[in-house]
Design a protein around this motif. Structure first.
Motif, PDB file in Angstrom:
ATOM      1  N   LYS A  90       0.832  -1.199   0.000  1.00 33.38           N
ATOM      2  CA  LYS A  90       0.000   0.000   0.000  1.00 33.38           C
ATOM      3  C   LYS A  90       0.870   1.254   0.000  1.00 33.38           C
ATOM      4  O   LYS A  90       1.896   1.324   0.662  1.00 33.38           O
ATOM      5  CB  LYS A  90      -0.899  -0.001   1.237  1.00 33.38           C
ATOM      6  CG  LYS A  90      -1.886   1.159   1.293  1.00 33.38           C
ATOM      7  CD  LYS A  90      -2.764   1.051   2.523  1.00 33.38           C
ATOM      8  CE  LYS A  90      -3.745   2.222   2.600  1.00 33.38           C
ATOM      9  NZ  LYS A  90      -4.607   2.129   3.805  1.00 33.38           N
ATOM     10  N   GLY A  91       0.445   2.262  -0.740  1.00 39.25           N
ATOM     11  CA  GLY A  91       1.139   3.535  -0.748  1.00 39.25           C
ATOM     12  C   GLY A  91       2.299   3.570  -1.724  1.00 39.25           C
ATOM     13  O   GLY A  91       2.603   2.605  -2.418  1.00 39.25           O
ATOM     14  N   GLU A  92       2.991   4.713  -1.734  1.00 38.07           N
ATOM     15  CA  GLU A  92       4.124   4.883  -2.646  1.00 38.07           C
ATOM     16  C   GLU A  92       5.409   5.260  -1.921  1.00 38.07           C
ATOM     17  O   GLU A  92       6.458   5.388  -2.547  1.00 38.07           O
ATOM     18  CB  GLU A  92       3.797   5.950  -3.693  1.00 38.07           C
ATOM     19  CG  GLU A  92       3.512   7.328  -3.120  1.00 38.07           C
ATOM     20  CD  GLU A  92       3.205   8.366  -4.184  1.00 38.07           C
ATOM     21  OE1 GLU A  92       3.513   9.558  -3.955  1.00 38.07           O
ATOM     22  OE2 GLU A  92       2.675   7.967  -5.230  1.00 38.07           O
ATOM     23  N   LEU A  93       5.341   5.420  -0.595  1.00 41.72           N
ATOM     24  CA  LEU A  93       6.518   5.780   0.198  1.00 41.72           C
ATOM     25  C   LEU A  93       6.939   4.611   1.080  1.00 41.72           C
ATOM     26  O   LEU A  93       6.096   3.982   1.733  1.00 41.72           O
ATOM     27  CB  LEU A  93       6.227   7.003   1.067  1.00 41.72           C
ATOM     28  CG  LEU A  93       6.165   8.346   0.340  1.00 41.72           C
ATOM     29  CD1 LEU A  93       5.587   9.411   1.255  1.00 41.72           C
ATOM     30  CD2 LEU A  93       7.556   8.744  -0.151  1.00 41.72           C
ATOM     31  N   ALA A  97      15.210   8.013  -4.556  1.00 44.36           N
ATOM     32  CA  ALA A  97      15.697   7.888  -3.183  1.00 44.36           C
ATOM     33  C   ALA A  97      15.689   9.251  -2.507  1.00 44.36           C
ATOM     34  O   ALA A  97      15.857  10.292  -3.156  1.00 44.36           O
ATOM     35  CB  ALA A  97      17.113   7.304  -3.179  1.00 44.36           C
ATOM     36  N   ASP A  98      15.506   9.226  -1.183  1.00 41.22           N
ATOM     37  CA  ASP A  98      15.466  10.449  -0.376  1.00 41.22           C
ATOM     38  C   ASP A  98      14.512  11.476  -0.976  1.00 41.22           C
ATOM     39  O   ASP A  98      14.899  12.623  -1.262  1.00 41.22           O
ATOM     40  CB  ASP A  98      16.865  11.043  -0.240  1.00 41.22           C
ATOM     41  CG  ASP A  98      16.961  12.061   0.904  1.00 41.22           C
ATOM     42  OD1 ASP A  98      16.098  11.999   1.817  1.00 41.22           O
ATOM     43  OD2 ASP A  98      17.865  12.913   0.872  1.00 41.22           O
ATOM     44  N   PRO A  99      13.249  11.101  -1.192  1.00 42.04           N
ATOM     45  CA  PRO A  99      12.304  12.004  -1.860  1.00 42.04           C
ATOM     46  C   PRO A  99      11.902  13.164  -0.959  1.00 42.04           C
ATOM     47  O   PRO A  99      12.031  13.107   0.261  1.00 42.04           O
ATOM     48  CB  PRO A  99      11.102  11.093  -2.121  1.00 42.04           C
ATOM     49  CG  PRO A  99      11.154  10.115  -0.982  1.00 42.04           C
ATOM     50  CD  PRO A  99      12.619   9.850  -0.752  1.00 42.04           C
ATOM     51  N   GLU A 100      11.417  14.228  -1.601  1.00 38.03           N
ATOM     52  CA  GLU A 100      10.841  15.325  -0.837  1.00 38.03           C
ATOM     53  C   GLU A 100       9.502  14.885  -0.267  1.00 38.03           C
ATOM     54  O   GLU A 100       8.685  14.277  -0.965  1.00 38.03           O
ATOM     55  CB  GLU A 100      10.660  16.568  -1.725  1.00 38.03           C
ATOM     56  CG  GLU A 100      11.973  17.233  -2.094  1.00 38.03           C
ATOM     57  CD  GLU A 100      11.766  18.632  -2.641  1.00 38.03           C
ATOM     58  OE1 GLU A 100      10.591  19.020  -2.822  1.00 38.03           O
ATOM     59  OE2 GLU A 100      12.764  19.335  -2.870  1.00 38.03           O
ATOM     60  N   LEU A 101       9.293  15.218   1.018  1.00 36.65           N
ATOM     61  CA  LEU A 101       8.088  14.784   1.723  1.00 36.65           C
ATOM     62  C   LEU A 101       7.401  15.970   2.362  1.00 36.65           C
ATOM     63  O   LEU A 101       8.053  16.899   2.841  1.00 36.65           O
ATOM     64  CB  LEU A 101       8.433  13.769   2.822  1.00 36.65           C
ATOM     65  CG  LEU A 101       9.281  12.558   2.460  1.00 36.65           C
ATOM     66  CD1 LEU A 101       9.555  11.738   3.714  1.00 36.65           C
ATOM     67  CD2 LEU A 101       8.570  11.719   1.421  1.00 36.65           C
ATOM     68  N   PHE A 137      13.701  13.612   2.867  1.00 37.96           N
ATOM     69  CA  PHE A 137      13.605  12.848   4.113  1.00 37.96           C
ATOM     70  C   PHE A 137      14.828  13.100   4.996  1.00 37.96           C
ATOM     71  O   PHE A 137      14.715  13.266   6.221  1.00 37.96           O
ATOM     72  CB  PHE A 137      13.480  11.360   3.783  1.00 37.96           C
ATOM     73  CG  PHE A 137      13.450  10.472   4.985  1.00 37.96           C
ATOM     74  CD1 PHE A 137      12.297  10.330   5.754  1.00 37.96           C
ATOM     75  CD2 PHE A 137      14.578   9.747   5.365  1.00 37.96           C
ATOM     76  CE1 PHE A 137      12.266   9.502   6.869  1.00 37.96           C
ATOM     77  CE2 PHE A 137      14.560   8.909   6.478  1.00 37.96           C
ATOM     78  CZ  PHE A 137      13.404   8.795   7.235  1.00 37.96           C
ATOM     79  N   SER A 138      16.017  13.146   4.375  1.00 39.92           N
ATOM     80  CA  SER A 138      17.249  13.316   5.146  1.00 39.92           C
ATOM     81  C   SER A 138      17.343  14.691   5.806  1.00 39.92           C
ATOM     82  O   SER A 138      18.067  14.857   6.781  1.00 39.92           O
ATOM     83  CB  SER A 138      18.472  13.098   4.244  1.00 39.92           C
ATOM     84  OG  SER A 138      18.464  14.018   3.164  1.00 39.92           O
ATOM     85  N   HIS A 139      16.621  15.685   5.274  1.00 41.69           N
ATOM     86  CA  HIS A 139      16.613  16.994   5.902  1.00 41.69           C
ATOM     87  C   HIS A 139      15.638  17.043   7.083  1.00 41.69           C
ATOM     88  O   HIS A 139      15.891  17.737   8.069  1.00 41.69           O
ATOM     89  CB  HIS A 139      16.234  18.082   4.884  1.00 41.69           C
ATOM     90  CG  HIS A 139      17.333  18.400   3.925  1.00 41.69           C
ATOM     91  ND1 HIS A 139      17.508  17.729   2.738  1.00 41.69           N
ATOM     92  CD2 HIS A 139      18.340  19.309   3.972  1.00 41.69           C
ATOM     93  CE1 HIS A 139      18.549  18.209   2.096  1.00 41.69           C
ATOM     94  NE2 HIS A 139      19.097  19.168   2.826  1.00 41.69           N
ATOM     95  N   ALA A 191      14.813   6.563   2.599  1.00 44.33           N
ATOM     96  CA  ALA A 191      13.417   6.603   2.157  1.00 44.33           C
ATOM     97  C   ALA A 191      13.371   6.469   0.644  1.00 44.33           C
ATOM     98  O   ALA A 191      14.241   6.968  -0.080  1.00 44.33           O
ATOM     99  CB  ALA A 191      12.754   7.902   2.592  1.00 44.33           C
ATOM    100  N   LEU A 192      12.319   5.780   0.147  1.00 48.20           N
ATOM    101  CA  LEU A 192      12.140   5.552  -1.287  1.00 48.20           C
ATOM    102  C   LEU A 192      10.711   5.912  -1.668  1.00 48.20           C
ATOM    103  O   LEU A 192       9.770   5.684  -0.913  1.00 48.20           O
ATOM    104  CB  LEU A 192      12.396   4.082  -1.639  1.00 48.20           C
ATOM    105  CG  LEU A 192      13.784   3.522  -1.334  1.00 48.20           C
ATOM    106  CD1 LEU A 192      13.779   2.006  -1.427  1.00 48.20           C
ATOM    107  CD2 LEU A 192      14.817   4.112  -2.301  1.00 48.20           C
ATOM    108  N   ARG A 193      10.579   6.486  -2.846  1.00 47.08           N
ATOM    109  CA  ARG A 193       9.241   6.744  -3.393  1.00 47.08           C
ATOM    110  C   ARG A 193       9.143   6.073  -4.759  1.00 47.08           C
ATOM    111  O   ARG A 193       9.996   6.296  -5.629  1.00 47.08           O
ATOM    112  CB  ARG A 193       8.971   8.242  -3.534  1.00 47.08           C
ATOM    113  CG  ARG A 193       7.507   8.541  -3.954  1.00 47.08           C
ATOM    114  CD  ARG A 193       7.313   9.990  -4.409  1.00 47.08           C
ATOM    115  NE  ARG A 193       7.520  10.960  -3.356  1.00 47.08           N
ATOM    116  CZ  ARG A 193       6.569  11.388  -2.514  1.00 47.08           C
ATOM    117  NH1 ARG A 193       5.344  10.893  -2.614  1.00 47.08           N
ATOM    118  NH2 ARG A 193       6.850  12.297  -1.595  1.00 47.08           N
ATOM    119  N   ILE A 194       8.113   5.258  -4.939  1.00 47.15           N
ATOM    120  CA  ILE A 194       7.867   4.652  -6.248  1.00 47.15           C
ATOM    121  C   ILE A 194       6.980   5.607  -7.029  1.00 47.15           C
ATOM    122  O   ILE A 194       5.953   6.074  -6.533  1.00 47.15           O
ATOM    123  CB  ILE A 194       7.241   3.249  -6.103  1.00 47.15           C
ATOM    124  CG1 ILE A 194       7.083   2.610  -7.481  1.00 47.15           C
ATOM    125  CG2 ILE A 194       5.943   3.279  -5.328  1.00 47.15           C
ATOM    126  CD1 ILE A 194       6.691   1.139  -7.414  1.00 47.15           C
TER     127      ILE A 194
END
Length: 548
Positions: free
Chosen positions: A59-62, A91-95, A141-143, A152-155
């Motif tokens: 479930k989800g994309e994160l 990788a390391d997507p903006e959240l 994510f790292s910030h 963190a990964l986003r598909i």
């Protein structure tokens, strides 16, 4: 017996099976991105492909790499590295802050935000609201969480994968678990030959229409303002029959909702443009409620001249006297129902767990005349077993993937017509006695296979033997003919019980009504039909004895 899957990459193999099937059968429907995905996916390292499919199926994309631990994949960070160049995963997507909170536990939130949280023991939702105004921007994510060793990964291509799943299944309610359930033996499906014409989607716009319709359906279910949904709803008929039937069904449901809101004009406007079974009858009722009696009577007269089904004829017969009275017309003669045997019982109220049909069944049962609770199970099962080859005939547009419980056009108005010769051959067996061998053979060979007609759990060998011994072939033929006349409606409404007298080779069907209960419309239609064709049927009315 349920099998244990030995192939630890079963999900990857199943995903590739879908891609191969789509590439072979639907290549002309795919856009540039989909073609590129089908070409690039198989050449990636296996661990990267497996990780991708695991993310698609969740479930989800994160995701956090630490939560993607699978023995067969190994290190998720290493596997993800092969995906980053594809553009499918970042990788390391903006959240946003909300997305971050979905990924972090409460202790991690305290560690990430520290002194910025005034109340340390507040609930997670309260912490989110306290930080929302000061943390409105999206950040990597790292910030957000500087000391976190996790990745963190986003598909990014879940919509693309959903489109491929849609093209394969022809719907969005079936998912990748169909393969697993089938491989484990939990679900079994009939093996149907697929002709080149057996495709759910025949052109790219069919896919676009489905997605547009699905979006409207989701918004309708979510309770969005109805007028906004209707504005985006496709009103033109699709040139894909099974897809257009979905559009018509949604229109009917929207009309029902307008009717519930007592918005008669909009309800009638929807019903008047809808061809879904029952829409014309609802349009007449809406006009009647809106006191537009002249227009209602005009539409009723046209419907009476060519009723779409027994159900509509029954509904019109109920409306007609009211409209005639309101318009000052001559009083209509009431329609007479068939005379049906009545059984009146007055029994003591059981002390233990009980149900009305079970109480009557046990009371009426005799050693020489057993009674079974069957409702819709027996007649549908006998029909399904006798007509198995017709139901699963591989005609164009009926089956387009290996996981169909029944044909896609099962409820279409021309379901019988499109298979007329196949059904005629099946029913012909009732004339020469072959039907019993066919029913028994299909019961043995097909047992447990998913089907829209056969109730495997209810149809025991004892019940099957008694039914074949006591129900005349001519009666079974009548049942089958009526089911075929309107599959959607006439599969229900059968009497609750059946009693057999095997020594005499006869039976009786019994509808049970407890105190205060009354016959429903579909039950009345079946009872009238059976009585009109001299098939033994009775209605049992149960009352409880008054305690002293």
């Amino acid at each position: 017996m349920i099998r244990v899957l030995e192939n630890e990459f079963y999900y990857l193999d199943n995903f590739q099976r879908v891609l191969d099937w789509i590439g072979e059968r639907y290549g002309d429907l795919l856009d540039e991105d989909e073609h590129a995905f089908l070409a690039a996916f198989p050449v990636l390292p296996r661990n990267a492909r497996a990780l991708f499919v695991r993310m698609v199926m969740r479930k989800g994309e994160l995701f956090r790499a630490s939560k993607l631990n699978y023995v067969e994949i190994g290190c998720p960070v290493e596997a993800a590295g092969h995906l980053l160049g594809t553009g499918w995963v970042v990788a390391d997507p903006e959240l946003t802050l909300d997305e971050l909170f979905d990924l972090l536990s409460k202790p991690e939130i305290l560690e990430a935000f520290g002194s910025r949280l005034r109340v340390k023991n507040a609930r997670k939702a309260e912490q989110l609201e306290a930080l929302r105004e000061a943390c409105a921007d999206s950040l990597p994510f790292s910030h957000w969480y500087k000391d976190c060793p996790d990745l963190a990964l986003r598909i990014l291509v879940k919509p693309l994968c959903d489109r491929l799943r849609l093209i394969f299944f022809g719907n969005l309610h079936q998912d990748w678990t169909e393969f697993v359930l089938s491989d484990l033996g939990l679900f079994r499906y009939e093996q149907v030959e697929f002709s080149p014409d057996s495709r759910g989607f025949r052109q790219r716009r069919d896919v676009d229409h489905y997605l547009q319709l699905h979006a409207c359906k989701e918004r309708f279910a979510a309770g969005e303002p109805l007028d906004d949904v209707v504005e985006d709803l496709p009103w033109h008929a699709f040139d894909n029959d099974w897809l257009d039937s979905r559009r018509e069904k949604l229109l009917f449901q929207i009309g029902q909702h307008y009717e519930k809101l007592k918005d008669w004009d909009k309800a009638y406007g929807v019903y008047a443009r809808c061809r879904f079974p029952g829409a014309r009858g609802r349009a007449i009722r809406v006009l009647e409620k809106h006191e537009r009696f002249d227009l209602a009577y005009e539409l009723l007269s046209a419907a009476q001249a060519a009723p779409e089904s027994e159900a509509e004829r029954q509904q019109l017969a109920r409306i007609a006297p009211r409209l005639a009275r309101k318009l000052g017309h001559a009083k209509l003669a009431p329609r007479r129902s068939q005379a049906v045997r009545r059984i009146d019982l007055c029994l003591p109220l059981p002390l233990d767990d009980w149900w009305v049909e079970g109480v009557v069944r046990d009371h009426l049962a005799l050693e020489e005349a057993p009674v079974f609770y069957v409702e819709n199970a027996l007649a549908n099962s006998l029909f399904g077993l006798l007509c198995w080859r017709a139901v699963f005939a591989a005609i164009p547009g009926a089956f387009f993937h290996p996981f169909h419980r029944g044909p896609a056009d099962l409820h279409s108005l021309d379901f019988h017509q499109r298979r007329a010769s196949e059904f005629a051959a099946c029913l012909a067996e009732l004339e020469d006695g072959r039907y019993q061998d066919t029913i028994r053979r299909n019961y043995a060979e097909k047992f447990g296979i998913s089907t829209p007609f056969v109730y495997w759990d209810a149809l025991t060998p004892e019940l099957l033997d008694l039914a074949l011994a006591c129900i005349p072939a001519s009666h079974l033929r009548r049942w089958c003919e009526r089911i075929l006349a309107d599959v959607k409606t006439n599969r229900s409404g059968f009497p609750d019980l059946i009693q057999f007298w095997p020594r005499e080779g006869r039976y009786t069907m019994i509808e049970v009504k407890g105190p205060g209960d009354r016959l429903q419309d579909n039950q009345l239609r079946w009872i009238d039909y059976c009585a009109a064709h001299d098939m033994p049927v009775a209605v049992c009315y149960l009352q409880w004895e008054q305690a002293a």
